[in-house]
Design an enzyme around this catalytic site. Structure first.
Site, mmCIF file in Angstrom:
data_model
loop_
_atom_site.group_PDB
_atom_site.id
_atom_site.type_symbol
_atom_site.label_atom_id
_atom_site.label_comp_id
_atom_site.label_asym_id
_atom_site.label_seq_id
_atom_site.Cartn_x
_atom_site.Cartn_y
_atom_site.Cartn_z
ATOM 1 N N LYS A 279 0.826 -1.204 0.228
ATOM 2 C CA LYS A 279 -0.141 0.106 -0.265
ATOM 3 C C LYS A 279 1.230 0.881 0.039
ATOM 4 O O LYS A 279 2.344 1.328 0.493
ATOM 5 C CB LYS A 279 -1.069 0.249 1.069
ATOM 6 C CG LYS A 279 -2.338 -1.367 1.109
ATOM 7 C CD LYS A 279 -2.630 -1.158 2.697
ATOM 8 C CE LYS A 279 -3.430 -2.042 2.416
ATOM 9 N NZ LYS A 279 -5.082 -1.729 1.956
ATOM 10 N N ASP A 290 -6.971 -3.490 10.971
ATOM 11 C CA ASP A 290 -8.062 -4.349 9.858
ATOM 12 C C ASP A 290 -8.440 -5.516 10.166
ATOM 13 O O ASP A 290 -8.642 -6.406 10.112
ATOM 14 C CB ASP A 290 -7.269 -4.661 9.241
ATOM 15 C CG ASP A 290 -7.281 -4.932 7.195
ATOM 16 O OD1 ASP A 290 -8.428 -4.926 7.431
ATOM 17 O OD2 ASP A 290 -6.839 -5.290 6.430
ATOM 18 N N ARG A 353 -10.126 -11.781 1.580
ATOM 19 C CA ARG A 353 -11.093 -12.963 1.571
ATOM 20 C C ARG A 353 -9.965 -14.131 1.033
ATOM 21 O O ARG A 353 -10.761 -14.959 2.022
ATOM 22 C CB ARG A 353 -11.867 -12.646 0.221
ATOM 23 C CG ARG A 353 -10.348 -11.927 -0.842
ATOM 24 C CD ARG A 353 -10.727 -11.321 -1.927
ATOM 25 N NE ARG A 353 -11.052 -10.272 -1.787
ATOM 26 C CZ ARG A 353 -11.465 -9.243 -2.665
ATOM 27 N NH1 ARG A 353 -11.980 -9.905 -4.253
ATOM 28 N NH2 ARG A 353 -11.421 -7.891 -2.684
HETATM 29 N N1 BES Z 1 -7.837 -4.108 4.338
HETATM 30 C C1 BES Z 1 -8.195 -3.176 2.806
HETATM 31 C C2 BES Z 1 -9.393 -2.797 3.073
HETATM 32 C C3 BES Z 1 -9.692 -1.743 3.929
HETATM 33 C C4 BES Z 1 -9.308 -0.542 2.853
HETATM 34 C C5 BES Z 1 -9.761 -1.434 4.054
HETATM 35 C C6 BES Z 1 -9.538 1.134 3.120
HETATM 36 C C7 BES Z 1 -10.756 -0.265 5.580
HETATM 37 C C8 BES Z 1 -9.726 1.394 4.685
HETATM 38 C C9 BES Z 1 -7.701 -4.613 2.429
HETATM 39 O O1 BES Z 1 -7.526 -5.717 2.766
HETATM 40 C C10 BES Z 1 -7.624 -4.619 0.762
HETATM 41 O O2 BES Z 1 -6.353 -3.802 0.885
HETATM 42 N N2 BES Z 1 -8.257 -4.207 -0.421
HETATM 43 C C11 BES Z 1 -8.420 -4.286 -1.765
HETATM 44 C C12 BES Z 1 -8.708 -4.542 -2.214
HETATM 45 C C13 BES Z 1 -7.894 -4.891 -4.070
HETATM 46 C C14 BES Z 1 -6.676 -5.418 -3.819
HETATM 47 C C15 BES Z 1 -8.981 -5.752 -4.730
HETATM 48 C C16 BES Z 1 -8.523 -2.588 -1.224
HETATM 49 O O3 BES Z 1 -9.699 -2.076 -1.295
HETATM 50 O O4 BES Z 1 -8.412 -1.686 -2.109
HETATM 51 ZN ZN ZN Z 2 -7.325 -6.162 4.978
HETATM 52 MN MN MN Z 3 -5.044 -5.217 2.128
#
Ligand code: BES
Ligand code: ZN
Ligand code: MN
Length: 495
Positions: A279, A290, A353
């Protein structure tokens, strides 16, 4: 904070502080009118002098009001009388409690539960008042060397005019306290940094619940156990981390052995760096929350046990960090999940997931009545719905309906998104049974579509709490949601 209930009229209360409601524009609630009469119309005059209109959230503190038996009076603005609904009721209580915190009063009586609210009974008003008060008073100062001066306030009494059904009000008070405590636990866990709140720490929290409540049984699987079982998806996420992953199960037995349990599965990623699909740096600190799904499962199980609900409830928490390292899972890697289905991991940041799918398959062994998973799963959910409702998807309409209802009642709302087969195509890949990402379109839905492939054997719903579990900005921190929603769902099931 101690809470209790009284039916004593406001003018007879010998209290450090009495809180009464005022509507726009300067319409006194009946409690306010009784105090006003006692002091010869002084409240009305002061409101005019001080230009208090009674708008929602407005407050005034009055000292030594002549002829009043209480030491202080707080006037709490409630907005327009005909616009007075659930949200206004909560806001007025929150504003009053924020004011009370710093008055020096050791004890206070809040008369707002006597205000009339369409379709809400005393029990609802008491429960919500306790929750709102707890939420307003919550502080997380574990890591500050100088704590804020503690408030002197230690006892809040809720005044109601309804003399009938006192047992309902007392029961509601206990429920409110248990839900508030569960939600505080979830908030604490979400606020703890990831160097404190590790998978092992979550396991220790579960063990602490087992110790505190006879009816909770906890088991913790280690990495080698997960390998033996074949949790290839979860283990792929755990690979890159030094902190060992834990698979935590809590079983609360409040009903007959033969009653099918409600299974709550909580995402427990104690830090989500994204892994190799790392990220960006900005706000990455927030990814300590998370594990909020896991936190809400622990908080809910604690509240169930405190209230000795006549239900069987199981909590399942897959807990790990998501980290990059020389040993981390890489984009393009293919793994076999506990269900036997293979997954091509195209983005290591879609890790939630991956750990949930194995936990969902594992849930089959409890022969569940329903399974609800709770996860900070997608940023897309925050884009689609903002931070007010949690995203809700499921394969069983009655369950989805009941959760929406529980959200409305608790004020911890959820909004349904479509879980249509058409979206499933986005998970197609040439190299495995499915990919773990479905592209930019409908990101929350394709994430749920992925989970749906592991929930065919039971009634299931998914709560995406990415937007609701956390406040950004100046109130930055964990919210304790959706413990109130889950608890209202469970309370409904006891009726
Ligand atoms: N934990 C994150 C989702 C998230 C993002 C929660 C911002 C709270 C605030 C999750 O694991 C994630 O990174 N999801 C990705 C999925 C994508 C790679 C398909 C996302 O939301 O960008
Ligand atoms: Zn996550
Ligand atoms: Mn993630």
């Amino acid at each position: 904070m101690k809470f209790s209930i009284t039916t004593t009229p406001p003018e007879k209360l010998r209290s450090d502080c009495v809180v009464v409601g005022v509507f726009e524009s300067r319409h006194l609630s009946s409690a306010a009118a009784r105090l006003d009469k006692q002091c010869g119309g002084l409240l009305s005059r002061l409101m005019e002098q001080d230009d208090m209109k009674g708008t929602i959230g407005e407050t005034r503190l009055l000292h030594n009001v002549p002829h009043a038996l209480c030491e202080r009076i707080v006037l709490a603005g409630c907005g327009k009388r005909d616009g007075f609904g659930d949200a206004q009721y909560r806001k007025a209580i929150t504003a009053a409690v924020n004011m009370l915190r710093d008055t020096g009063a050791r004890e206070a009586v809040i008369c707002l539960p006597e205000l009339e609210l369409k379709a809400r009974d005393v029990a609802w008003k008491i429960r919500q008042a306790v929750l709102a008060a707890h939420n307003a008073l919550y502080r997380f100062e574990n890591h500050k060397s100088k704590k804020q001066a503690a408030s002197k306030l230690h006892h809040i009494t809720l005044a109601t005019t309804e003399r009938h059904k006192p047992a309902d009000a007392v029961r509601a008070l206990r429920e409110g306290e248990a839900i508030a405590a569960g939600s505080s636990l979830a908030r604490d866990l979400g606020n703890q940094p990831s160097n404190v709140c590790t998978p092992s720490y979550l396991a220790a929290q579960a063990k602490a619940l087992q110790k505190a409540h006879k009816k909770i049984k906890v088991s913790v699987l280690e990495v080698k156990d997960m390998q033996r079982l074949g949790m290839g998806a979860l283990l792929a996420v755990a690979r890159g981390a030094k902190e060992p992953a834990k698979f935590i199960t809590l079983e609360y037995h409040g009903a007959k052995k033969t009653d099918k349990p409600i299974v709550l599965v909580g995402k427990g990623v104690t830090f989500d760096s994204g892994g190799i699909s790392i990220k960006p740096a900005a706000n990455m600190d927030e990814m300590k929350y998370d594990m909020s799904g896991a936190g809400s499962v622990l908080g809910t199980l604690a509240a169930c046990a405190t209230l000795t609900l006549p239900l069987n409830v199981v909590g399942v928490i897959p807990a790990t960090e998501n980290m990059p390292s020389g040993d981390a899972v890489k984009p393009g890697d293919i793994v076999t999940s506990l269900s036997g289905q293979t997954i091509e991991i195209l983005n290591t940041d879609a890790e939630g997931r991956l750990i949930l799918c194995d936990a969902l398959t594992y849930s089959e062994r409890f022969k569940p009545d329903v399974v609800i998973d709770i996860a900070t799963l997608t940023g897309a959910c925050v884009i689609a719905l903002g931070k007010h409702p949690s995203g809700l998807l499921g394969n069983h309409a009655p369950l989805v309906h009941d959760l929406i209802q529980a959200g409305e009642t608790s004020g911890d709302r959820a909004w349904e998104l479509p879980l249509w087969d058409e979206y499933q195509d986005q998970l197609k890949t040439n190299f495995a049974d499915m990919s773990n990402v479905g592209g930019r379109e409908g990101g929350t839905i394709t994430a749920a579509c992925f989970l749906a492939r592991f929930t065919k054997k039971f009634h299931w719903a998914h709560l995406d709490i990415a937007g609701t579990a956390w406040h950004s900005g100046d109130k930055k921190g964990s919210t304790g949601r959706p413990v109130p929603l889950l608890m209202h769902y469970l309370l409904q099931r006891c009726q």
